[in-house]
Design a protein around this motif. Structure first.
Motif, PDB file in Angstrom:
ATOM      1  N   ASP A 179     -21.495  69.548  95.922  1.00  0.00           N
ATOM      2  CA  ASP A 179     -20.743  69.765  97.156  1.00  0.00           C
ATOM      3  C   ASP A 179     -19.478  70.573  96.892  1.00  0.00           C
ATOM      4  O   ASP A 179     -19.124  71.479  97.650  1.00  0.00           O
ATOM      5  CB  ASP A 179     -20.391  68.406  97.770  1.00  0.00           C
ATOM      6  CG  ASP A 179     -19.804  68.534  99.163  1.00  0.00           C
ATOM      7  OD1 ASP A 179     -20.296  69.366  99.945  1.00  0.00           O
ATOM      8  OD2 ASP A 179     -18.848  67.798  99.476  1.00  0.00           O
ATOM      9  N   GLN A 208     -16.072  65.019 106.985  1.00  0.00           N
ATOM     10  CA  GLN A 208     -17.109  65.519 106.081  1.00  0.00           C
ATOM     11  C   GLN A 208     -18.408  65.865 106.802  1.00  0.00           C
ATOM     12  O   GLN A 208     -19.308  66.451 106.207  1.00  0.00           O
ATOM     13  CB  GLN A 208     -17.397  64.475 105.005  1.00  0.00           C
ATOM     14  CG  GLN A 208     -16.243  64.222 104.056  1.00  0.00           C
ATOM     15  CD  GLN A 208     -16.503  63.046 103.129  1.00  0.00           C
ATOM     16  OE1 GLN A 208     -17.635  62.782 102.750  1.00  0.00           O
ATOM     17  NE2 GLN A 208     -15.457  62.331 102.761  1.00  0.00           N
ATOM     18  N   GLU A 248      -6.804  66.457  96.601  1.00  0.00           N
ATOM     19  CA  GLU A 248      -7.517  65.225  96.968  1.00  0.00           C
ATOM     20  C   GLU A 248      -6.532  64.240  97.610  1.00  0.00           C
ATOM     21  O   GLU A 248      -6.417  63.093  97.213  1.00  0.00           O
ATOM     22  CB  GLU A 248      -8.201  64.614  95.740  1.00  0.00           C
ATOM     23  CG  GLU A 248      -7.291  64.465  94.542  1.00  0.00           C
ATOM     24  CD  GLU A 248      -8.001  64.019  93.282  1.00  0.00           C
ATOM     25  OE1 GLU A 248      -9.232  64.188  93.178  1.00  0.00           O
ATOM     26  OE2 GLU A 248      -7.326  63.501  92.383  1.00  0.00           O
ATOM     27  N   ARG A 282     -24.017  65.517 101.179  1.00  0.00           N
ATOM     28  CA  ARG A 282     -23.489  66.521 100.257  1.00  0.00           C
ATOM     29  C   ARG A 282     -24.550  67.541  99.859  1.00  0.00           C
ATOM     30  O   ARG A 282     -24.242  68.706  99.594  1.00  0.00           O
ATOM     31  CB  ARG A 282     -22.957  65.848  98.998  1.00  0.00           C
ATOM     32  CG  ARG A 282     -21.723  65.003  99.212  1.00  0.00           C
ATOM     33  CD  ARG A 282     -21.431  64.206  97.960  1.00  0.00           C
ATOM     34  NE  ARG A 282     -20.397  63.214  98.182  1.00  0.00           N
ATOM     35  CZ  ARG A 282     -20.149  62.220  97.335  1.00  0.00           C
ATOM     36  NH1 ARG A 282     -20.854  62.092  96.224  1.00  0.00           N
ATOM     37  NH2 ARG A 282     -19.192  61.362  97.608  1.00  0.00           N
ATOM     38  N   GLU A 340     -21.596  65.134  94.307  1.00  0.00           N
ATOM     39  CA  GLU A 340     -20.180  65.468  94.498  1.00  0.00           C
ATOM     40  C   GLU A 340     -19.855  66.814  93.850  1.00  0.00           C
ATOM     41  O   GLU A 340     -19.151  67.645  94.434  1.00  0.00           O
ATOM     42  CB  GLU A 340     -19.306  64.362  93.907  1.00  0.00           C
ATOM     43  CG  GLU A 340     -17.837  64.489  94.257  1.00  0.00           C
ATOM     44  CD  GLU A 340     -17.021  63.292  93.796  1.00  0.00           C
ATOM     45  OE1 GLU A 340     -15.910  63.508  93.277  1.00  0.00           O
ATOM     46  OE2 GLU A 340     -17.494  62.143  93.943  1.00  0.00           O
ATOM     47  N   THR A 351     -17.761  56.354  97.588  1.00  0.00           N
ATOM     48  CA  THR A 351     -17.867  57.624  98.293  1.00  0.00           C
ATOM     49  C   THR A 351     -16.735  58.532  97.821  1.00  0.00           C
ATOM     50  O   THR A 351     -16.051  58.240  96.850  1.00  0.00           O
ATOM     51  CB  THR A 351     -17.748  57.358  99.808  1.00  0.00           C
ATOM     52  OG1 THR A 351     -16.630  56.476 100.024  1.00  0.00           O
ATOM     53  CG2 THR A 351     -19.005  56.707 100.360  1.00  0.00           C
ATOM     54  N   LYS A 352     -16.536  59.638  98.527  1.00  0.00           N
ATOM     55  CA  LYS A 352     -15.355  60.466  98.265  1.00  0.00           C
ATOM     56  C   LYS A 352     -14.659  60.688  99.589  1.00  0.00           C
ATOM     57  O   LYS A 352     -15.226  61.335 100.471  1.00  0.00           O
ATOM     58  CB  LYS A 352     -15.735  61.797  97.644  1.00  0.00           C
ATOM     59  CG  LYS A 352     -14.507  62.656  97.295  1.00  0.00           C
ATOM     60  CD  LYS A 352     -14.901  63.985  96.688  1.00  0.00           C
ATOM     61  CE  LYS A 352     -13.646  64.779  96.324  1.00  0.00           C
ATOM     62  NZ  LYS A 352     -13.971  66.096  95.742  1.00  0.00           N
ATOM     63  N   HIS A 408     -22.359  61.193  91.719  1.00  0.00           N
ATOM     64  CA  HIS A 408     -21.621  62.102  90.834  1.00  0.00           C
ATOM     65  C   HIS A 408     -22.198  63.516  90.910  1.00  0.00           C
ATOM     66  O   HIS A 408     -21.452  64.500  91.090  1.00  0.00           O
ATOM     67  CB  HIS A 408     -21.692  61.582  89.395  1.00  0.00           C
ATOM     68  CG  HIS A 408     -21.095  62.505  88.386  1.00  0.00           C
ATOM     69  ND1 HIS A 408     -19.756  62.829  88.353  1.00  0.00           N
ATOM     70  CD2 HIS A 408     -21.660  63.196  87.357  1.00  0.00           C
ATOM     71  CE1 HIS A 408     -19.512  63.663  87.364  1.00  0.00           C
ATOM     72  NE2 HIS A 408     -20.656  63.913  86.751  1.00  0.00           N
ATOM     73  N   SER A 412     -23.825  59.553 101.883  1.00  0.00           N
ATOM     74  CA  SER A 412     -22.953  60.566 101.271  1.00  0.00           C
ATOM     75  C   SER A 412     -23.731  61.476 100.324  1.00  0.00           C
ATOM     76  O   SER A 412     -23.513  62.693 100.288  1.00  0.00           O
ATOM     77  CB  SER A 412     -21.815  59.900 100.498  1.00  0.00           C
ATOM     78  OG  SER A 412     -20.868  59.349 101.364  1.00  0.00           O
TER      79      SER A 412
END
Length: 466
Positions: free
Chosen positions: A61, A228, A392, A195, A58, A353-354, A55, A191
């Motif tokens: 980033d 990414q 997104e 980030r 993210e 993840t994102k 979190h 991840s």
């Protein structure tokens, strides 16, 4: 000698949820945990601290890669890694105290120390000071969980070569990080550090990421990670690693044959999976013999030893906290003389993840192998109004339904917040729902959940918004 109806060895999600249910059912129950804090790997060095870092990273980033600026928010972020780690620790501490409160609330006796079986109906607890106490019980529940699987030729020192626990507390942002294993743990922790600024290379023995994930879904996911900045070395066998004060030299060679290669990195994360934890458990005193992978077999949670039960990562099935929780509840209900059941066909899996990945039920590959005729409905998040407005739009929803009955057989999603939304399909499938049931259920607009409905519509070819 203290006497109980149930003694649970292990205070992770399976153990503590089982203890709560046992208390609710009026059983006299004790739970033993050697870590000094309840919650197991999940809460202390797994699911929860990793989500705290996911979190935070993210948001960082988004602030540094231009996403905030695109929204008209101009900031100049500065990373404070010690504070990021401190807030993670604070969150974990609050959660562990919350679990301890639930033990008291449900009249569960919490005993700190390492438990071992000492024959039928007996558990010995060794406290931190070395003293030992013997508990007598009608039922013993093994809920000792799992530990990171080691990799031959790569020695984890949790300095330069780390396991998942070490990767949660690196003292600095690596310039370069190599992750061995393209599974859930490696990709989530990779991840976090990507980030925060690391160059991340993932080395995987197989020729694909996320073994067991629906092939199409895995490809969509890998494309997103590559965009990414992730680099992938697939079909690569790690042959060794040499750590120094400044970094690691990792050697690998193509599985299919070919020249060996060497890659340098500041840190290496070994994330090739987990194995059951049974060390010093005294299984031999009741005649329990794990299989060659260390798994303790069960028949409706019963082991081969009378009065000894097993749940969670230490037994068969997916190594997931929510699977262990369900087993803990069902096991206690059986001990109390009630019906206890877990539907293993509907254990969801999520990668945080994102974008997120969420899945439940059968993959296309499994259905083909079983000779089951099925239909597919797909919907891309690029066509979902809420996802588009939030920038997104990566990913898709895929629904697999029986060609004859329309019963939903599997759902595979890559996209924003799909981990929260997979529950809708879990409920539908638990009730034997058809794709049409979801397709004809009104969903709120504008939400990401509309993508689920549109994909369900697609099974019969009447997707309306793409």
């Amino acid at each position: 000698m203290a006497q109980y109806d149930v003694v649970i060895i292990g205070g992770g999600p399976g153990g503590y949820n089982g203890a709560i249910r046992a208390g609710q059912l009026g059983l006299k129950v004790a739970i033993i945990e050697g870590r000094g804090k309840l919650g197991g790997t999940c809460l202390n060095v797994g699911c929860m601290p990793s989500k705290a870092l996911l979190h935070a990273s993210e948001l960082y980033d988004a602030a540094t890669n231009g996403e905030f600026a695109k929204l008209g928010i101009e900031v100049k972020p500065k990373l404070n890694l010690p504070q990021m780690m401190a807030q993670k620790a604070d969150s974990v501490e609050a959660l562990t105290k919350g679990v301890e409160f639930l033990m008291k609330k449900n009249k569960v006796e919490y005993i700190k120390g390492w438990g071992r079986i000492a024959g039928p109906g007996k558990v010995v607890v060794k406290a931190e000071d070395g003293s030992e106490t013997t508990l007598e019980t009608q039922n013993i529940v093994i809920a000792t969980g799992s530990e990171p699987t080691p990799l031959p030729g790569v020695t984890v020192d949790n300095k330069r070569i780390v396991d998942s626990t070490g990767a949660l507390s690196l003292p600095e942002v690596p310039k370069s990080l190599v992750v061995i294993g393209a599974g859930v743990i490696g990709l989530e922790l990779g991840s976090v550090w990507r980030r925060l600024g690391a160059e991340v290379t993932v080395v995987e023995y197989l020729d694909r990421i996320c073994p067991g994930l629906d092939d199409d879904t895995a490809k969509v996911f890998q494309r997103s990670l590559t965009k990414q900045g992730f680099k992938f070395q697939l079909g690569a066998k790690v042959t060794g690693a040499k750590a120094s004060a400044k970094g690691v030299e990792l050697s690998f060679e193509p599985v299919a044959g070919g020249a060996a290669q060497t890659i340098s990195a500041d840190y290496v994360l070994v994330a090739i999976g987990r194995r059951p934890f049974t060390e010093g458990l005294g299984l031999e005193t009741v005649g329990i013999v794990p299989d060659k992978r260390g798994v303790i077999a069960n028949d409706h949670f019963k082991t081969t030893a009378p009065g000894v039960w097993v749940i969670g990562d230490v037994t068969s099935g997916p190594m997931l906290a929510h699977k262990a929780e369900d087993e803990g509840v069902a096991c206690m209900e059986l001990i109390a003389g009630k019906a206890g059941h877990v539907n293993y066909d509907l254990i969801p899996g999520v990668i945080y993840t994102k974008p997120e990945v969420a899945t439940v039920g059968k993959t296309e590959e499994e259905l083909k192998a079983a000779g089951i005729a099925y239909k597919v409905g797909k919907f891309p998040f690029t066509a979902n109004s809420r996802a588009k407005i939030n920038h997104e739009g990566e990913g898709q929803v895929k629904v697999l339904a029986d060609a004859a009955t329309d019963r939903i057989l599997g759902v595979h999603m890559v996209g924003p917040n799909v981990g929260d939304m997979i529950g809708e399909f879990c409920v539908a499938m638990e009730f034997g729902g058809a794709s049409e049931d979801v397709a004809r259920t009104c969903h709120p607009h504008p939400t990401r959940s509309e993508a689920l409905r549109q994909a369900a519509m697609g099974v019969e070819g009447w997707t309306m918004q793409a």
